[in-house]
Write a protein that holds these residues in place. Sequence first.
Motif, PDB file in Angstrom:
ATOM      1  N   LEU A  50      12.238  13.046  25.798  1.00  0.00           N
ATOM      2  CA  LEU A  50      11.852  12.698  24.429  1.00  0.00           C
ATOM      3  C   LEU A  50      10.839  13.682  23.854  1.00  0.00           C
ATOM      4  O   LEU A  50      10.819  13.918  22.643  1.00  0.00           O
ATOM      5  CB  LEU A  50      11.355  11.256  24.344  1.00  0.00           C
ATOM      6  CG  LEU A  50      12.475  10.222  24.512  1.00  0.00           C
ATOM      7  CD1 LEU A  50      11.905   8.810  24.598  1.00  0.00           C
ATOM      8  CD2 LEU A  50      13.495  10.320  23.377  1.00  0.00           C
ATOM      9  N   GLU A  51      10.025  14.299  24.695  1.00  0.00           N
ATOM     10  CA  GLU A  51       9.112  15.327  24.194  1.00  0.00           C
ATOM     11  C   GLU A  51       9.886  16.584  23.801  1.00  0.00           C
ATOM     12  O   GLU A  51       9.495  17.300  22.881  1.00  0.00           O
ATOM     13  CB  GLU A  51       8.008  15.623  25.199  1.00  0.00           C
ATOM     14  CG  GLU A  51       7.044  14.457  25.373  1.00  0.00           C
ATOM     15  CD  GLU A  51       6.555  13.874  24.049  1.00  0.00           C
ATOM     16  OE1 GLU A  51       5.975  14.598  23.240  1.00  0.00           O
ATOM     17  OE2 GLU A  51       6.758  12.664  23.815  1.00  0.00           O
ATOM     18  N   VAL A  52      11.004  16.835  24.480  1.00  0.00           N
ATOM     19  CA  VAL A  52      11.899  17.926  24.066  1.00  0.00           C
ATOM     20  C   VAL A  52      12.406  17.641  22.656  1.00  0.00           C
ATOM     21  O   VAL A  52      12.420  18.521  21.788  1.00  0.00           O
ATOM     22  CB  VAL A  52      13.080  18.085  25.050  1.00  0.00           C
ATOM     23  CG1 VAL A  52      14.176  18.972  24.469  1.00  0.00           C
ATOM     24  CG2 VAL A  52      12.597  18.615  26.392  1.00  0.00           C
ATOM     25  N   ALA A  91       6.363  11.426   9.915  1.00  0.00           N
ATOM     26  CA  ALA A  91       5.977  10.064  10.313  1.00  0.00           C
ATOM     27  C   ALA A  91       7.169   9.336  10.921  1.00  0.00           C
ATOM     28  O   ALA A  91       7.037   8.636  11.932  1.00  0.00           O
ATOM     29  CB  ALA A  91       5.423   9.299   9.113  1.00  0.00           C
ATOM     30  N   ALA A  92       8.343   9.494  10.321  1.00  0.00           N
ATOM     31  CA  ALA A  92       9.551   8.850  10.863  1.00  0.00           C
ATOM     32  C   ALA A  92       9.907   9.447  12.220  1.00  0.00           C
ATOM     33  O   ALA A  92      10.304   8.720  13.138  1.00  0.00           O
ATOM     34  CB  ALA A  92      10.713   8.986   9.886  1.00  0.00           C
ATOM     35  N   GLY A 131       8.649   7.403  19.325  1.00  0.00           N
ATOM     36  CA  GLY A 131       7.801   6.403  19.976  1.00  0.00           C
ATOM     37  C   GLY A 131       8.577   5.147  20.364  1.00  0.00           C
ATOM     38  O   GLY A 131       8.409   4.615  21.461  1.00  0.00           O
ATOM     39  N   THR A 132       9.438   4.689  19.458  1.00  0.00           N
ATOM     40  CA  THR A 132      10.266   3.518  19.756  1.00  0.00           C
ATOM     41  C   THR A 132      11.200   3.810  20.924  1.00  0.00           C
ATOM     42  O   THR A 132      11.353   2.995  21.841  1.00  0.00           O
ATOM     43  CB  THR A 132      11.074   3.093  18.512  1.00  0.00           C
ATOM     44  OG1 THR A 132      10.163   2.795  17.448  1.00  0.00           O
ATOM     45  CG2 THR A 132      11.934   1.875  18.795  1.00  0.00           C
ATOM     46  N   MET A 150      19.591   7.050  22.350  1.00  0.00           N
ATOM     47  CA  MET A 150      20.374   8.156  21.800  1.00  0.00           C
ATOM     48  C   MET A 150      20.385   8.101  20.272  1.00  0.00           C
ATOM     49  O   MET A 150      20.222   9.135  19.611  1.00  0.00           O
ATOM     50  CB  MET A 150      21.799   8.119  22.364  1.00  0.00           C
ATOM     51  CG  MET A 150      21.852   8.444  23.850  1.00  0.00           C
ATOM     52  SD  MET A 150      23.438   8.079  24.620  1.00  0.00           S
ATOM     53  CE  MET A 150      24.466   9.356  23.909  1.00  0.00           C
ATOM     54  N   ALA A 151      20.565   6.919  19.716  1.00  0.00           N
ATOM     55  CA  ALA A 151      20.588   6.780  18.251  1.00  0.00           C
ATOM     56  C   ALA A 151      19.207   7.029  17.649  1.00  0.00           C
ATOM     57  O   ALA A 151      19.083   7.700  16.614  1.00  0.00           O
ATOM     58  CB  ALA A 151      21.105   5.396  17.861  1.00  0.00           C
ATOM     59  N   LEU A 152      18.166   6.522  18.283  1.00  0.00           N
ATOM     60  CA  LEU A 152      16.807   6.712  17.765  1.00  0.00           C
ATOM     61  C   LEU A 152      16.384   8.177  17.775  1.00  0.00           C
ATOM     62  O   LEU A 152      15.843   8.691  16.792  1.00  0.00           O
ATOM     63  CB  LEU A 152      15.813   5.878  18.578  1.00  0.00           C
ATOM     64  CG  LEU A 152      15.855   4.368  18.352  1.00  0.00           C
ATOM     65  CD1 LEU A 152      15.142   3.639  19.492  1.00  0.00           C
ATOM     66  CD2 LEU A 152      15.230   4.008  17.005  1.00  0.00           C
ATOM     67  N   GLN A 153      16.663   8.870  18.878  1.00  0.00           N
ATOM     68  CA  GLN A 153      16.254  10.271  18.935  1.00  0.00           C
ATOM     69  C   GLN A 153      17.078  11.112  17.975  1.00  0.00           C
ATOM     70  O   GLN A 153      16.568  12.036  17.359  1.00  0.00           O
ATOM     71  CB  GLN A 153      16.283  10.825  20.372  1.00  0.00           C
ATOM     72  CG  GLN A 153      17.628  10.901  21.040  1.00  0.00           C
ATOM     73  CD  GLN A 153      18.376  12.197  20.778  1.00  0.00           C
ATOM     74  OE1 GLN A 153      17.815  13.188  20.354  1.00  0.00           O
ATOM     75  NE2 GLN A 153      19.663  12.175  21.016  1.00  0.00           N
TER      76      GLN A 153
END
Length: 194
Positions: A85-87, A52-53, A59-60, A36-39
């Motif tokens: 994640l693709e959404v 890039a980020a 990806g992570t 949740m935090a990464l997305q």
Amino acid sequence: MKAQVRTDLGDGYGVIDLCEAALDNSDHLVPKVRIMALQQQAHGASLTGDRAAVDRLIGTASGLIHRVDDDLPWGNACRRTPGYLEVQRATCYGRLGLAREAGILWTQVLDAVPSTARRDRGVYLARQATAAAAGREPDRALEIVRSAVGIAVETGSVRLARELTTLERAMLPWQDAGVGRDLAEILTPVIEGA
């Protein structure tokens, strides 16, 4: 939750700061919270123009999906929603103005959305249309949004209505052209129902 609010406000650096703080001790976080935090941080990166980020963060998060295994009722969208994640990536790409890349992802995502997920389908179609508008393809945006409006009227989804408002803003450069007038007409049932 605060990072989502900052995203809605367009404060990319605020989103990134909040997510970095949440991820400081990521080894102690369950995978679901890390995802949740990464997305959300990827959304912040898209607001600052950092593709890039976005790709690195999504990806992570992708590498953690298989580790989400709890039965808690909150935060399970990453396991429950096909292509979750693709959404997120497609939404970020649309925000970055990468219309072609976002369009390809939205097509893949929409192909996997079950027929029972009407509201999600409508939201994704509206986001795909917004990405097309950002890519200076107003006719394509108009073509896509027709289906989203039908779903908005049928479901009464507030979230979908917000996405259509975002599309309306993205289409402002064409408001006086035929495509802009057509969009206004198409959106009338949603606006009247709001």
